[in-house]
Design a protein around this motif. Structure first.
Motif, PDB file in Angstrom:
ATOM      1  N   LEU A 185      52.963  34.170  39.423  1.00  0.00           N
ATOM      2  CA  LEU A 185      51.767  34.315  38.590  1.00  0.00           C
ATOM      3  C   LEU A 185      51.280  32.961  38.100  1.00  0.00           C
ATOM      4  O   LEU A 185      50.075  32.727  37.977  1.00  0.00           O
ATOM      5  CB  LEU A 185      52.059  35.239  37.408  1.00  0.00           C
ATOM      6  N   PRO A 219      52.445  44.669  38.660  1.00  0.00           N
ATOM      7  CA  PRO A 219      51.900  43.747  37.669  1.00  0.00           C
ATOM      8  C   PRO A 219      51.131  44.545  36.613  1.00  0.00           C
ATOM      9  O   PRO A 219      50.364  45.441  36.952  1.00  0.00           O
ATOM     10  CB  PRO A 219      50.963  42.861  38.494  1.00  0.00           C
ATOM     11  N   LEU A 220      51.377  44.254  35.356  1.00  0.00           N
ATOM     12  CA  LEU A 220      50.683  44.979  34.282  1.00  0.00           C
ATOM     13  C   LEU A 220      49.423  44.192  33.954  1.00  0.00           C
ATOM     14  O   LEU A 220      49.488  43.024  33.570  1.00  0.00           O
ATOM     15  CB  LEU A 220      51.589  45.097  33.059  1.00  0.00           C
ATOM     16  N   LEU A 221      48.289  44.857  34.108  1.00  0.00           N
ATOM     17  CA  LEU A 221      47.008  44.147  34.021  1.00  0.00           C
ATOM     18  C   LEU A 221      46.855  43.412  32.694  1.00  0.00           C
ATOM     19  O   LEU A 221      46.400  42.275  32.643  1.00  0.00           O
ATOM     20  CB  LEU A 221      45.869  45.147  34.206  1.00  0.00           C
ATOM     21  N   ARG A 222      47.270  44.040  31.605  1.00  0.00           N
ATOM     22  CA  ARG A 222      47.045  43.412  30.304  1.00  0.00           C
ATOM     23  C   ARG A 222      48.006  42.265  30.037  1.00  0.00           C
ATOM     24  O   ARG A 222      47.807  41.503  29.103  1.00  0.00           O
ATOM     25  CB  ARG A 222      47.164  44.459  29.196  1.00  0.00           C
ATOM     26  N   GLY A 223      49.063  42.147  30.827  1.00  0.00           N
ATOM     27  CA  GLY A 223      49.988  41.048  30.614  1.00  0.00           C
ATOM     28  C   GLY A 223      49.756  39.871  31.556  1.00  0.00           C
ATOM     29  O   GLY A 223      50.413  38.853  31.433  1.00  0.00           O
ATOM     30  N   LEU A 224      48.817  40.038  32.503  1.00  0.00           N
ATOM     31  CA  LEU A 224      48.620  38.985  33.504  1.00  0.00           C
ATOM     32  C   LEU A 224      47.898  37.793  32.888  1.00  0.00           C
ATOM     33  O   LEU A 224      47.172  37.943  31.917  1.00  0.00           O
ATOM     34  CB  LEU A 224      47.799  39.526  34.669  1.00  0.00           C
ATOM     35  N   PRO A 225      48.084  36.599  33.451  1.00  0.00           N
ATOM     36  CA  PRO A 225      47.341  35.434  32.960  1.00  0.00           C
ATOM     37  C   PRO A 225      45.839  35.649  33.087  1.00  0.00           C
ATOM     38  O   PRO A 225      45.381  36.483  33.868  1.00  0.00           O
ATOM     39  CB  PRO A 225      47.816  34.303  33.876  1.00  0.00           C
ATOM     40  N   ALA A 230      41.354  40.203  37.684  1.00  0.00           N
ATOM     41  CA  ALA A 230      40.116  40.601  38.365  1.00  0.00           C
ATOM     42  C   ALA A 230      40.134  40.228  39.839  1.00  0.00           C
ATOM     43  O   ALA A 230      39.404  40.809  40.627  1.00  0.00           O
ATOM     44  CB  ALA A 230      38.921  39.958  37.680  1.00  0.00           C
ATOM     45  N   LEU A 254      42.933  40.167  41.786  1.00  0.00           N
ATOM     46  CA  LEU A 254      44.204  40.590  42.370  1.00  0.00           C
ATOM     47  C   LEU A 254      43.987  41.786  43.291  1.00  0.00           C
ATOM     48  O   LEU A 254      43.362  42.773  42.908  1.00  0.00           O
ATOM     49  CB  LEU A 254      45.177  40.957  41.250  1.00  0.00           C
ATOM     50  N   GLY A 304      52.523  31.938  29.904  1.00  0.00           N
ATOM     51  CA  GLY A 304      52.118  33.060  30.747  1.00  0.00           C
ATOM     52  C   GLY A 304      50.711  33.548  30.525  1.00  0.00           C
ATOM     53  O   GLY A 304      50.379  34.655  30.930  1.00  0.00           O
ATOM     54  N   GLU A 305      49.849  32.759  29.865  1.00  0.00           N
ATOM     55  CA  GLU A 305      48.486  33.237  29.660  1.00  0.00           C
ATOM     56  C   GLU A 305      47.466  32.426  30.443  1.00  0.00           C
ATOM     57  O   GLU A 305      46.500  32.973  30.965  1.00  0.00           O
ATOM     58  CB  GLU A 305      48.130  33.196  28.173  1.00  0.00           C
TER      59      GLU A 305
END
Lengths: 202, 448
Positions: free
Chosen positions: A38, A60-66, A71, A73, A180-181
């Protein structure tokens, strides 16, 4: 021998050398390999293709992705190992794709690894294979061992990314603080273990 | 008549529910067939067709022979039909539903006279009122002054009467033919080589794409039928990630399917048809350059993957409005959805990787309501360095999810001494743990 693709050498591409050499296929192992993928996704523009076996439990959890990764992926779930490798090859051959991440379940054979390299050269796309330790192929351009480290302070998220194989440069170890953001991170210790000679002739 | 009444009169009555959609489809099929009698054919209500045969009858030898020919052909296919030919659309409609026949020119009023007023396409109430005042036939209406008639019964009656008698024009508004995207090619000699089939396909695709361009459509699914000499037919179907009408790119998708076709003694006919199409307005080429090209390349990739793996396996994550982690995103097929920007992050952090809850074992050193100091998960031993939480997430009561039957969950972000940062939860509403029993802890995600 085939001429190697004209790509900037690893050390010149990024002073910190944490970016992957373009148009090649790389490997990552260790428990934090998905986090490393990521992190690389934030540093590659364009669509991101993530290939998983259908039975894999993780998503992958959408709200935790950088930021900005969710959008672009594309998640591909394949039935068999052959399909997975075929999909990775097709995605690598597509010049529009920014980064291809695949999670094969079986050890990667030399043939498969070489085919992936040829596909990456044809499409000028970077690939990253997420594997269990010791399941990589000799064709990989670089191999990274990724682990998370316990953090001394509550607001730091330490990662240890170690380059354990490098076809065109030296091995090195980085300890970074990546939250990770975004693609930004802090170097924790610039001093890594260096193997002499520092600069191999290319 | 109600079904019960009908059954009472005839106990052996065979009944079947009406299938309006299929009836309409059959009628529109009949409409296309009726094009052999007139250039303009339109639907007339749910059970009729109206054709404008101006200037046609002499081709069939007169109106009477034309009507006889129509009935002959319909009878041969097993259809019972009523028909009428008259000078106006209204008169033909009325006569066809009350006996049928041919009204010669200039005899409209005489021909329509004996028919009941309900034949005039007026609503039921008007017809009932007319018959109550003694006006039961059209002949009774024809000679009445128009103004009082319109005042008493509304302008619709006068309009219908005038249309039937021809004093007010009423054209046949034939609907446009839906474009049909299909092309075929018959070969003088059978072919068997893959290159030959691909060459034939390229020619067909050129024509098909010209049709699509003309109607501003793009194909979404294309079917190639290869007819063999021994009357067998092979089908090759490809799906496209987005509407497309570029012959070269569609042909590339056919290569694998055509290679698998068994040619047998040879193929002597090809038929290509766009089964599913979507609107595709003309697009600007040129300076749109690299971005457009990369979008095209990506659509090609999705098409290639979709045709081998199935279009539902190439997925995209879309944001959804839910606090439940498993339902905070939707998994949509990439070919049938557009990317959406995720909403800005708010609230407590979420893990990057999510998996179904996994029970941890060997949990020790937990105070009530707090995560364990040591636990085992996936055959690894972990000890807690730092725990952040709890974040309480309540199930959505309007959505019965078996995984959330245990009630609310308290989520903790656990940093372990071994490195991994995990997302643990327990369910405080499960009876037993506060009475001295051990709490069950689950791992559901991994942070960066």
């Amino acid at each position: 021998m085939r001429p190697l693709p004209a790509s900037p050498p690893l050390a010149e591409a990024d002073p910190l050398s944490l970016s992957l050499c373009p148009a090649r296929v790389h490997e990552a192992e260790g428990r934090a390999r998905r986090g490393f993928a990521l992190f690389q996704a934030t540093r590659h523009d364009g669509p991101l293709v993530w290939i998983l076996p259908r039975h894999a439990p993780q998503t992958p959890l959408l709200r935790g992705l950088p930021e900005g990764v969710g959008a672009r992926l594309y998640l591909v779930r394949t039935q068999s190992e052959t399909d997975l490798l075929w999909t990775a090859e097709e995605a690598l051959r597509c010049p529009a794709v920014g980064l291809v991440v695949a999670e094969p379940g079986d050890p990667l054979s030399l043939t498969a690894g070489r085919r992936l390299q040829l596909a990456a050269e044809a499409g000028k796309t970077t690939g990253l294979m997420l594997l269990q330790s010791g399941q990589g192929s000799n064709a990989a351009e670089t191999r990274w061992a990724c682990e998370q480290l316990p953090s001394p302070a509550p607001d730091s998220t330490l990662q240890q990314w170690e380059l354990i194989k490098n076809k065109k440069g030296t091995l090195k170890l980085w300890t970074v603080d990546w939250h990770g953001e975004t693609s930004a991170f802090h170097m924790v210790s610039a001093a890594g273990e260096r193997h002499e000679p520092a600069e191999t002739p290319r | 008549m109600a079904l019960a009444d009908a059954r009472a009169i005839c106990p052996d009555l065979a009944t079947r529910p009406a299938d309006l959609a299929r009836e309409a489809a059959a009628l529109s099929g009949l409409r296309r067939w009726a094009g052999r009698y007139a250039p303009l054919v339109a639907r007339d209500g749910a059970d009729g067709l109206i054709a404008d045969i101006t200037g046609v009858p002499h081709l069939f030898g007169g109106e009477v022979t034309l009507r006889a020919d129509l009935h002959d052909r319909l009878e041969r296919t097993g259809l019972a039909a009523q028909s009428a030919i008259a000078g106006t659309r209204g008169a033909a409609h009325a006569l066809a539903r009350h006996g049928g026949g041919v009204l010669p020119e200039g005899a409209l009023a005489e021909g329509l006279g004996p028919l009941p007023v309900s034949a005039l396409r007026i609503d039921h109430d008007t017809a009932a009122t007319l018959s109550r005042v003694g006006l039961t036939r059209i002949a009774d209406l024809v000679h009445l002054p128009r103004a009082p008639l319109a005042k008493r019964f509304g302008p619709a009656l006068v309009m219908r009467l005038d249309q039937a008698l021809g004093t007010r024009p009423e054209p046949v508004d034939a609907e446009r033919e839906a474009p049909h995207f299909g092309v075929r090619m018959t070969l003088p000699e059978p072919i068997g080589l893959q290159e030959d089939v691909m060459a034939g396909l390229a020619r067909l695709l050129e024509r098909l794409c010209a049709q699509l361009t003309h109607h501003q459509h793009g194909a979404r699914r294309v079917l190639l039928e290869l007819r063999r000499v021994d009357r067998e037919t092979a089908h090759v179907r490809v799906g496209l990630a987005r509407p497309m009408r570029d012959p070269a790119r569609i042909a590339a998708l056919f290569e694998k399917g055509v290679a698998e076709v068994e040619a047998g003694f040879g193929i002597d006919a090809l038929r290509l048809c766009a089964e599913v199409t979507e609107k595709l307005p003309p697009e600007q080429l040129g300076p749109g350059g690299p971005k457009l090209r990369s979008e095209d390349a990506l659509a090609d990739l999705v098409s290639r993957l979709g045709n081998r793996l199935g279009f539902d396996t190439v997925q995209r994550l879309l944001p959804a409005d839910s606090t439940i982690p498993e339902r905070s995103f939707l998994i949509a097929p990439a070919a049938y959805s557009a990317a959406e920007e995720a909403p800005p992050r708010r609230g407590p952090p979420r893990p990057q990787i999510l998996f179904p809850p996994e029970l941890v074992s060997g949990a020790r050193g937990a105070q009530p309501g707090h995560p364990p100091a040591q636990f085992r998960w996936r055959n690894m031993r972990f000890s807690t360095l730092r725990a952040t939480g709890p974040e309480r997430i309540a199930p959505e009561w309007w959505f019965d999810d078996p995984a959330w039957r245990a009630g609310i969950r308290d989520y903790w972000r656990i940093e372990t001494r071994e490195g991994p940062r995990l997302w643990l939860f327990h369910t405080p509403q499960v009876a037993g743990w506060d009475a001295g029993g051990a709490q069950d802890w689950f791992v559901q995600g991994e942070f960066a």
